[in-house]
Design a protein around this motif. Structure first.
Motif, PDB file in Angstrom:
ATOM      1  N   SER A 310       0.756  -1.505  -0.187  1.00 26.69           N
ATOM      2  CA  SER A 310      -0.030   0.028   0.234  1.00 26.69           C
ATOM      3  C   SER A 310       0.996   1.267   0.027  1.00 26.69           C
ATOM      4  N   ARG A 311       0.143   2.488   0.155  1.00 23.98           N
ATOM      5  CA  ARG A 311       1.091   3.572   0.169  1.00 23.98           C
ATOM      6  C   ARG A 311       1.752   3.822   1.380  1.00 23.98           C
ATOM      7  N   LEU A 312       1.457   3.035   2.422  1.00 26.13           N
ATOM      8  CA  LEU A 312       2.082   3.064   3.650  1.00 26.13           C
ATOM      9  C   LEU A 312       3.495   2.657   3.344  1.00 26.13           C
ATOM     10  N   LYS A 313       4.593   3.477   3.628  1.00 25.45           N
ATOM     11  CA  LYS A 313       6.194   3.062   3.455  1.00 25.45           C
ATOM     12  C   LYS A 313       6.586   2.521   4.939  1.00 25.45           C
ATOM     13  N   GLU A 314       6.859   1.321   4.942  1.00 30.61           N
ATOM     14  CA  GLU A 314       7.236   0.431   6.218  1.00 30.61           C
ATOM     15  C   GLU A 314       8.585   0.040   5.827  1.00 30.61           C
ATOM     16  N   LYS A 315       9.286   0.196   6.982  1.00 30.21           N
ATOM     17  CA  LYS A 315      10.689  -0.537   7.043  1.00 30.21           C
ATOM     18  C   LYS A 315      10.457  -1.948   7.497  1.00 30.21           C
ATOM     19  N   PRO A 316      11.492  -2.717   6.462  1.00 31.00           N
ATOM     20  CA  PRO A 316      11.085  -4.096   6.992  1.00 31.00           C
ATOM     21  C   PRO A 316      11.306  -4.474   8.242  1.00 31.00           C
ATOM     22  N   TRP A 317      10.928  -5.527   8.684  1.00 33.42           N
ATOM     23  CA  TRP A 317      10.969  -6.204   9.737  1.00 33.42           C
ATOM     24  C   TRP A 317      12.260  -7.033  10.172  1.00 33.42           C
ATOM     25  N   VAL A 318      12.611  -6.809  11.122  1.00 38.04           N
ATOM     26  CA  VAL A 318      14.015  -7.432  11.350  1.00 38.04           C
ATOM     27  C   VAL A 318      14.136  -8.088  12.712  1.00 38.04           C
ATOM     28  N   TYR A 319      14.294  -9.375  12.852  1.00 35.87           N
ATOM     29  CA  TYR A 319      14.262  -9.875  14.295  1.00 35.87           C
ATOM     30  C   TYR A 319      15.478  -9.473  14.896  1.00 35.87           C
ATOM     31  N   ASP A 320      15.098  -8.955  16.318  1.00 34.92           N
ATOM     32  CA  ASP A 320      16.023  -8.596  17.241  1.00 34.92           C
ATOM     33  C   ASP A 320      16.108  -9.510  18.390  1.00 34.92           C
ATOM     34  N   PRO A 321      17.261 -10.181  18.751  1.00 35.08           N
ATOM     35  CA  PRO A 321      17.183 -11.342  19.679  1.00 35.08           C
ATOM     36  C   PRO A 321      17.597 -10.514  21.004  1.00 35.08           C
ATOM     37  N   ARG A 322      17.512  -9.134  21.394  1.00 34.28           N
ATOM     38  CA  ARG A 322      17.880  -8.750  22.573  1.00 34.28           C
ATOM     39  C   ARG A 322      17.044  -9.090  23.760  1.00 34.28           C
ATOM     40  N   VAL A 323      15.661  -9.056  23.587  1.00 36.34           N
ATOM     41  CA  VAL A 323      14.791  -9.671  24.474  1.00 36.34           C
ATOM     42  C   VAL A 323      15.090 -11.212  24.910  1.00 36.34           C
ATOM     43  N   THR A 324      15.217 -11.780  23.987  1.00 34.06           N
ATOM     44  CA  THR A 324      15.190 -13.196  23.987  1.00 34.06           C
ATOM     45  C   THR A 324      16.354 -13.488  24.915  1.00 34.06           C
ATOM     46  N   ASN A 325      17.511 -12.882  24.592  1.00 31.23           N
ATOM     47  CA  ASN A 325      18.725 -12.991  25.382  1.00 31.23           C
ATOM     48  C   ASN A 325      18.587 -12.990  26.840  1.00 31.23           C
ATOM     49  N   GLU A 326      17.773 -11.691  26.919  1.00 32.04           N
ATOM     50  CA  GLU A 326      17.656 -11.185  28.300  1.00 32.04           C
ATOM     51  C   GLU A 326      16.828 -12.380  29.060  1.00 32.04           C
ATOM     52  N   LEU A 327      15.567 -12.711  28.578  1.00 30.99           N
ATOM     53  CA  LEU A 327      14.695 -13.692  29.117  1.00 30.99           C
ATOM     54  C   LEU A 327      15.540 -14.984  29.435  1.00 30.99           C
ATOM     55  N   HIS A 328      16.565 -15.526  28.385  1.00 31.98           N
ATOM     56  CA  HIS A 328      17.376 -16.736  28.759  1.00 31.98           C
ATOM     57  C   HIS A 328      18.261 -16.586  29.824  1.00 31.98           C
ATOM     58  N   GLN A 329      18.609 -15.408  30.114  1.00 32.20           N
ATOM     59  CA  GLN A 329      19.342 -14.857  31.298  1.00 32.20           C
ATOM     60  C   GLN A 329      18.701 -14.809  32.558  1.00 32.20           C
ATOM     61  N   GLY A 330      17.494 -14.981  32.536  1.00 29.82           N
ATOM     62  CA  GLY A 330      16.626 -14.556  33.609  1.00 29.82           C
ATOM     63  C   GLY A 330      16.303 -13.130  34.102  1.00 29.82           C
ATOM     64  N   ARG A 331      16.793 -12.256  33.107  1.00 29.86           N
ATOM     65  CA  ARG A 331      16.753 -10.763  33.290  1.00 29.86           C
ATOM     66  C   ARG A 331      15.212 -10.436  32.869  1.00 29.86           C
ATOM     67  N   THR A 332      14.254 -10.012  33.842  1.00 27.96           N
ATOM     68  CA  THR A 332      12.911  -9.691  33.621  1.00 27.96           C
ATOM     69  C   THR A 332      12.675  -8.500  34.076  1.00 27.96           C
ATOM     70  N   THR A 333      13.415  -7.462  33.997  1.00 28.70           N
ATOM     71  CA  THR A 333      13.516  -6.099  34.903  1.00 28.70           C
ATOM     72  C   THR A 333      12.560  -5.298  34.043  1.00 28.70           C
ATOM     73  N   GLU A 334      12.477  -5.611  32.556  1.00 29.22           N
ATOM     74  CA  GLU A 334      11.514  -4.750  31.836  1.00 29.22           C
ATOM     75  C   GLU A 334      10.130  -4.803  32.078  1.00 29.22           C
ATOM     76  N   ARG A 335       9.633  -3.653  32.031  1.00 25.27           N
ATOM     77  CA  ARG A 335       7.945  -3.780  32.391  1.00 25.27           C
ATOM     78  C   ARG A 335       7.316  -4.849  31.415  1.00 25.27           C
ATOM     79  N   GLY A 336       6.456  -5.459  32.015  1.00 28.69           N
ATOM     80  CA  GLY A 336       5.752  -6.564  31.151  1.00 28.69           C
ATOM     81  C   GLY A 336       6.395  -8.081  30.821  1.00 28.69           C
ATOM     82  N   ALA A 337       7.979  -7.778  31.058  1.00 30.11           N
ATOM     83  CA  ALA A 337       8.567  -9.164  30.991  1.00 30.11           C
ATOM     84  C   ALA A 337       8.105 -10.288  31.815  1.00 30.11           C
ATOM     85  N   MET A 338       7.806 -10.012  33.238  1.00 31.84           N
ATOM     86  CA  MET A 338       7.671 -11.283  33.840  1.00 31.84           C
ATOM     87  C   MET A 338       6.250 -11.703  33.638  1.00 31.84           C
ATOM     88  N   LEU A 339       5.498 -10.786  33.230  1.00 34.20           N
ATOM     89  CA  LEU A 339       3.907 -10.976  32.922  1.00 34.20           C
ATOM     90  C   LEU A 339       3.967 -12.017  31.808  1.00 34.20           C
TER      91      LEU A 339
END
Length: 453
Positions: A310-339
């Motif tokens: 469509s006319r909407l210009k969107e930047k391509p989606w690219v997977y970002d592993p940052r959150v995955t790595n944090e959860l794998h390390q048990g870091r759930t300090t980000e708001r909503g992460a533990m939920l």
């Protein structure tokens, strides 16, 4: 008179009597054949059944707990509620008294038997593209393949003067094309037979634009085909509280990363490796597209895959592993992460990839990245059930978290999902959740038996 002449006269009289008798028998046979009702061709009834599935008739005119095609589906509009009609061949309460010409006029032009205009909840601007052959098969099916029922749907609740139908004559004249022009436009657009078939099914019987195209101030579809602009199928307004996504090749919020096989599989089963059906799309698949042939599903997929963004210009989606790595390390300090870990990760996994064909991925999901978060919030609030399909016999259910999570917690976990794994969608506030609660869809609206098409 001689004996010879007398004998000849008797022979002529006998011959005349035999001729008259033969003519009488012939006329009697013709009369009987005219009087006897002709048996409809079984193949034609079956073709009509197929066209009804392609046109999604049952999804709107059938309600769980009532006989099929007896109407009663509620359509909530800003100014009242209308209900779908009984379209069984009952003479009084259905369409049994419609001639084939009147039947075709109602479907393709939006004009009832009594001459008044149908509300545009009936997608006659799309059905205008349907061929005479398909209309004939559909008429034969609805008059000979459906059991008549005297069931009456609830009365519409649109107040006067908005309930008056005569102003719709002008709406129809401005926004609904004539069948002759609409069909010619679709048929002339493509030399490729597969593309042409896909365009016919999507733009005509399937009336996909009725939900997935944006609407104007008069509630008209801004485009009825791809020839009318790239607004066509670029995403629609809320339907039963959910936001129909773009079906164009938009990378983040459309089907830009779906293959043709992904699309065909989704239409056949309601699920694939990229997502699962919910809301009004579930009955559209259950009653409709799952009954189409593999060739037609791939024609639809080929056509949708052919559409540009469509006319909407969107930047391509690219997977970002940052959150995955944090959860794998048990870091759930980000708001909503533990939920998320406690309520969502078991099915959708800490990397957001879900389980293909079972629990949909949240990473890179077009519904998750939509500018309007209503669909995602409502799925968390109301839950969703994807019923069994012919080619996917397992029903899948996501529970409702309404009452289990507070409005603030729903806002936090939805925001976490929308901003993880490269999704980069705007946050959702508690106030957003509170507002959306007023339009929360009923629980398990998607459940129901598989229709025996």
């Amino acid at each position: 008179m001689s004996k010879r002449h007398s004998s000849s006269k008797r022979k002529l009289s006998a011959a005349a009597l035999r001729s008259v008798s033969a003519i009488a028998v012939c006329l009697s046979s013709i009369g009987a054949s005219l009087a006897a009702p002709s048996t409809p061709d079984a193949a034609l009834i079956e073709k009509g059944r197929y066209i009804a599935a392609a046109s999604d008739c049952s999804a709107c005119h059938s309600v769980q707990g009532r006989e099929e095609y007896t109407g009663g589906m509620a359509f909530a509009l800003p100014f009242g509620t209308i209900h779908s009609t009984n379209i069984t061949p009952d003479q009084e309460h259905g369409i049994g008294a419609y001639t084939e010409e009147e039947f075709a006029r109602a479907i393709r032009r939006g004009i009832r038997k009594d001459g008044s205009t149908l509300y545009p909840a009936m997608p006659y601007p799309s059905y205008a593209r349907m061929t005479d052959e398909d209309m004939h098969a559909l008429y034969v099916y609805f008059h000979n393949g459906i059991t008549p029922s005297a069931a009456q749907p609830p009365k519409n609740t649109i107040p006067w003067p908005l309930s008056m139908r005569w102003p719709l004559i002008f709406w129809r004249g401005i926004f609904s094309p004539s069948p002759e022009k609409a069909l010619k436009t679709t048929q002339a657009a493509y030399d490729d037979m597969i593309l042409a078939r896909g365009a016919y099914l999507v733009e005509g019987p399937g009336h996909c634009g009725a939900c997935h195209s944006p609407r104007g101030l008069a509630m008209q579809e801004k485009a009825l085909s791809t020839q009318e602009g790239d607004a066509y199928l670029s995403g629609g307004a809320a339907v039963d509280g959910y936001i129909p996504p773009s079906l164009r090749a938009d990378d983040r919020t459309g089907l830009g990363r779906w293959s043709e096989d992904d699309i065909a599989t989704f239409l056949a089963t309601g699920r694939n490796q990229k997502g699962s059906a919910f809301g009004s799309m579930t009955p559209a698949i259950m009653h409709g597209t799952q009954n189409l042939s593999a060739a037609d599903l791939h024609a639809i997929a080929h056509y949708l895959h052919h559409l540009g963004p469509s006319r909407l210009k969107e930047k391509p989606w690219v997977y970002d592993p940052r959150v995955t790595n944090e959860l794998h390390q048990g870091r759930t300090t980000e708001r909503g992460a533990m939920l998320y870990v406690n309520n969502c990760a078991a099915c959708h996994r800490t990397d957001g990839s879900g389980y293909p064909d079972v629990f949909p991925p949240l990473a890179g999901n077009p519904v998750v990245m939509s500018a309007n978060p209503a669909s995602l919030v409502h799925i968390v609030q109301s839950g969703a059930t994807l019923p069994a399909m012919h080619k996917a016999p397992s029903a899948l259910t996501m529970p409702s978290f309404e009452g289990h999570l507070s409005d603030q917690e729903i806002a936090d976990v939805v925001t976490f999902i929308r901003q993880s794994w490269g999704n980069d969608a705007p946050p959702v506030s508690r106030r957003d959740v509170e507002k959306l609660k007023k339009t929360m869809p009923p629980r398990n609206m998607s459940e129901g038996p598989i229709p025996q098409n």
